[in-house]
Design a protein around this motif. Structure first.
Motif, PDB file in Angstrom:
ATOM      1  N   GLU A  56       0.858  -1.188   0.000  1.00  0.00           N
ATOM      2  CA  GLU A  56       0.000   0.000   0.000  1.00  0.00           C
ATOM      3  C   GLU A  56       0.890   1.232   0.000  1.00  0.00           C
ATOM      4  OE1 GLU A  56      -3.355   2.315   2.755  1.00  0.00           O
ATOM      5  OE2 GLU A  56      -2.495   0.403   3.419  1.00  0.00           O
ATOM      6  N   GLU A 108       1.105   5.556  -1.406  1.00  0.00           N
ATOM      7  CA  GLU A 108       0.352   6.698  -1.941  1.00  0.00           C
ATOM      8  C   GLU A 108       1.205   7.950  -1.872  1.00  0.00           C
ATOM      9  OE1 GLU A 108      -4.131   7.689  -1.196  1.00  0.00           O
ATOM     10  OE2 GLU A 108      -2.978   8.755   0.341  1.00  0.00           O
ATOM     11  N   ASN A 118      -0.718  14.313  -0.469  1.00  0.00           N
ATOM     12  CA  ASN A 118      -1.416  15.376  -1.195  1.00  0.00           C
ATOM     13  C   ASN A 118      -0.830  16.726  -0.801  1.00  0.00           C
ATOM     14  OD1 ASN A 118      -3.289  16.773  -2.732  1.00  0.00           O
ATOM     15  ND2 ASN A 118      -4.793  16.836  -1.072  1.00  0.00           N
ATOM     16  N   THR A 141       6.540  10.491  -0.777  1.00  0.00           N
ATOM     17  CA  THR A 141       5.937   9.184  -1.057  1.00  0.00           C
ATOM     18  C   THR A 141       5.735   8.451   0.258  1.00  0.00           C
ATOM     19  OG1 THR A 141       7.015   9.032  -3.218  1.00  0.00           O
ATOM     20  CG2 THR A 141       6.218   6.976  -2.247  1.00  0.00           C
ATOM     21  N   LYS A 178       2.885   2.822   3.016  1.00  0.00           N
ATOM     22  CA  LYS A 178       2.208   2.667   4.300  1.00  0.00           C
ATOM     23  C   LYS A 178       2.254   1.249   4.837  1.00  0.00           C
ATOM     24  CE  LYS A 178      -0.975   6.479   3.343  1.00  0.00           C
ATOM     25  NZ  LYS A 178      -2.397   6.890   3.217  1.00  0.00           N
ATOM     26  N   ARG A 180       5.804  11.071  -8.717  1.00  0.00           N
ATOM     27  CA  ARG A 180       5.214   9.774  -8.389  1.00  0.00           C
ATOM     28  C   ARG A 180       6.310   8.819  -7.930  1.00  0.00           C
ATOM     29  NH1 ARG A 180       1.312   5.940 -12.244  1.00  0.00           N
ATOM     30  NH2 ARG A 180       0.295   4.850 -10.504  1.00  0.00           N
ATOM     31  N   ALA A 222       3.255   4.240  -6.643  1.00  0.00           N
ATOM     32  CA  ALA A 222       2.382   4.832  -5.634  1.00  0.00           C
ATOM     33  C   ALA A 222       1.082   5.291  -6.283  1.00  0.00           C
ATOM     34  CB  ALA A 222       3.073   6.013  -4.960  1.00  0.00           C
ATOM     35  N   ASP A 223      -0.017   5.103  -5.580  1.00  0.00           N
ATOM     36  CA  ASP A 223      -1.295   5.652  -6.023  1.00  0.00           C
ATOM     37  C   ASP A 223      -1.308   7.155  -5.765  1.00  0.00           C
ATOM     38  OD1 ASP A 223      -2.329   3.138  -6.709  1.00  0.00           O
ATOM     39  OD2 ASP A 223      -3.016   2.773  -4.660  1.00  0.00           O
ATOM     40  N   PHE A 224      -2.114   7.864  -6.535  1.00  0.00           N
ATOM     41  CA  PHE A 224      -2.395   9.256  -6.223  1.00  0.00           C
ATOM     42  C   PHE A 224      -3.595   9.306  -5.286  1.00  0.00           C
ATOM     43  CE2 PHE A 224      -0.519   9.992 -10.619  1.00  0.00           C
ATOM     44  CZ  PHE A 224       0.705  10.412 -10.114  1.00  0.00           C
ATOM     45  N   ASN A 225      -3.703  10.382  -4.547  1.00  0.00           N
ATOM     46  CA  ASN A 225      -4.815  10.548  -3.635  1.00  0.00           C
ATOM     47  C   ASN A 225      -6.135  10.372  -4.375  1.00  0.00           C
ATOM     48  OD1 ASN A 225      -6.956  12.531  -2.309  1.00  0.00           O
ATOM     49  ND2 ASN A 225      -5.514  11.950  -0.715  1.00  0.00           N
ATOM     50  N   ALA A 226      -7.019   9.537  -3.819  1.00  0.00           N
ATOM     51  CA  ALA A 226      -8.250   9.173  -4.521  1.00  0.00           C
ATOM     52  C   ALA A 226      -9.149  10.377  -4.770  1.00  0.00           C
ATOM     53  CB  ALA A 226      -9.007   8.124  -3.710  1.00  0.00           C
TER      54      ALA A 226
END
Length: 322
Positions: free
Chosen positions: A147, A149, A152, A168, A171, A259, A276-280
């Protein structure tokens, strides 16, 4: 050096992390690996990876000579062997059978990212060869979920050269039995934490909103930085920063975006990338120096905690006009 990080509009934190210079004589209107002389200018965590514990040697004692002439009797007993007759394979705490010393074991094809055996990472379904018998047990951790992300927000430098950087957040890294094994990231020969950084123009016009190594290669993009982490933010494993300094005044309103990703290196030479995902809700963290400075000014408790010199620098950034 001091920085201020603005997260989710109002949360502001101080950051210390690794940055890379962009050539001082080059206007920062694009990013290119060729513009980067490779100078790492902040590395407060290097000791985490280089410190070697030291031990004090035991004092040497001299035995008093014996006064009686006693013949030495040779020891004819056979020393106890430290080599186990079989090796028990244990995956995530579960006994998975035994193998002969020097033998092999084929891993299950279950864990998403493979299996960590000591300081080596094996792909799902691959075979471990020449298994050691010294301990009698081969302990293996699966790597099944990651996990991560992008925060932001972004940090700006509030002393010295103008700069911006991004955080980055890895988590969690968990096994198939849901145990946390994120400390495996300290094995930097297997897990390399990196960050891609581009301008917003490159993100939209060249990369079609796909900030990955694959897309960079597909479109032959050269306006980017690929920065490797050398330490953890606030000593929290998995949290790391990367960015750019020496940004020209004309670019204080230019948006940058970053990223992070993990490069996993398997035995046998293969590798896998996890981004990493971006903030949803907020999406990619597009930030510029002026915008972050204005957010700091709009948070009195944080702005008022700055020194007068730091306030003056934030004011200069916040009031800049193209």
């Amino acid at each position: 050096m001091k920085y201020k990080l603005v997260l989710v509009a109002i949360t502001i934190m101080a950051l210390m992390s690794t940055f890379v210079y962009v050539g001082a004589e080059t206007e920062t209107t694009s990013l290119s690996p060729g513009d980067n002389p490779g100078n790492i200018i902040d590395n407060p965590w290097a000791h985490l990876f280089t410190t070697t514990p030291t031990t004090t040697p035991e004092p040497t004692t001299t035995e008093e000579p014996t006064t009686t002439d006693v013949p030495t009797i040779p020891d004819t007993t056979t020393p106890e062997s430290t080599t186990a007759s079989v090796v028990t394979v244990v995956i995530d705490g579960v006994d998975c059978g035994t193998v002969q010393p020097g033998g092999s074991f084929t891993l299950p094809a279950v864990a998403r990212y493979g299996y960590l055996v000591g300081d080596k990472l094996y792909k799902p379904g691959s075979t471990i060869e020449n298994i050691s018998s010294e301990s009698g047990t081969l302990a293996i951790d699966s790597i099944n979920s990651i996990e991560m992300e992008m925060a932001n927000g972004a940090a700006i430098r509030i002393d010295g050269l103008a700069g911006i950087r991004f955080l980055t957040q890895i988590k969690s890294i968990k096994t198939c039995d849901n145990r946390e094994v994120k400390n495996c990231l300290n094995n930097t020969s297997v897990f390399k934490c990196k960050t891609l950084l581009v301008t917003s123009e490159t993100y939209f016009d060249e990369l079609s909103e796909e900030l990955t190594l694959e897309e960079i290669e597909n479109v032959s993009c050269t306006n980017y930085l690929n920065l490797e982490n050398t330490g953890w933010y606030k000593d929290v494993v998995g949290y790391y920063c990367a960015g750019i300094i020496n940004i020209k005044q004309a670019n204080w309103t230019r948006d940058f975006v970053a990223r992070g990703y993990i490069e996993m290196n398997f035995e046998g030479g293969d590798e896998e990338i996890e981004y990493a995902d971006f903030n949803a809700t907020a999406g990619p963290p597009f930030r510029n120096i002026k915008g972050v400075a204005q957010a700091i000014k709009n948070t009195p408790s944080e702005y008022n905690a700055l020194t007068e010199d730091e306030k003056a620098r934030v004011d200069t950034y916040a009031s800049y006009e193209d």
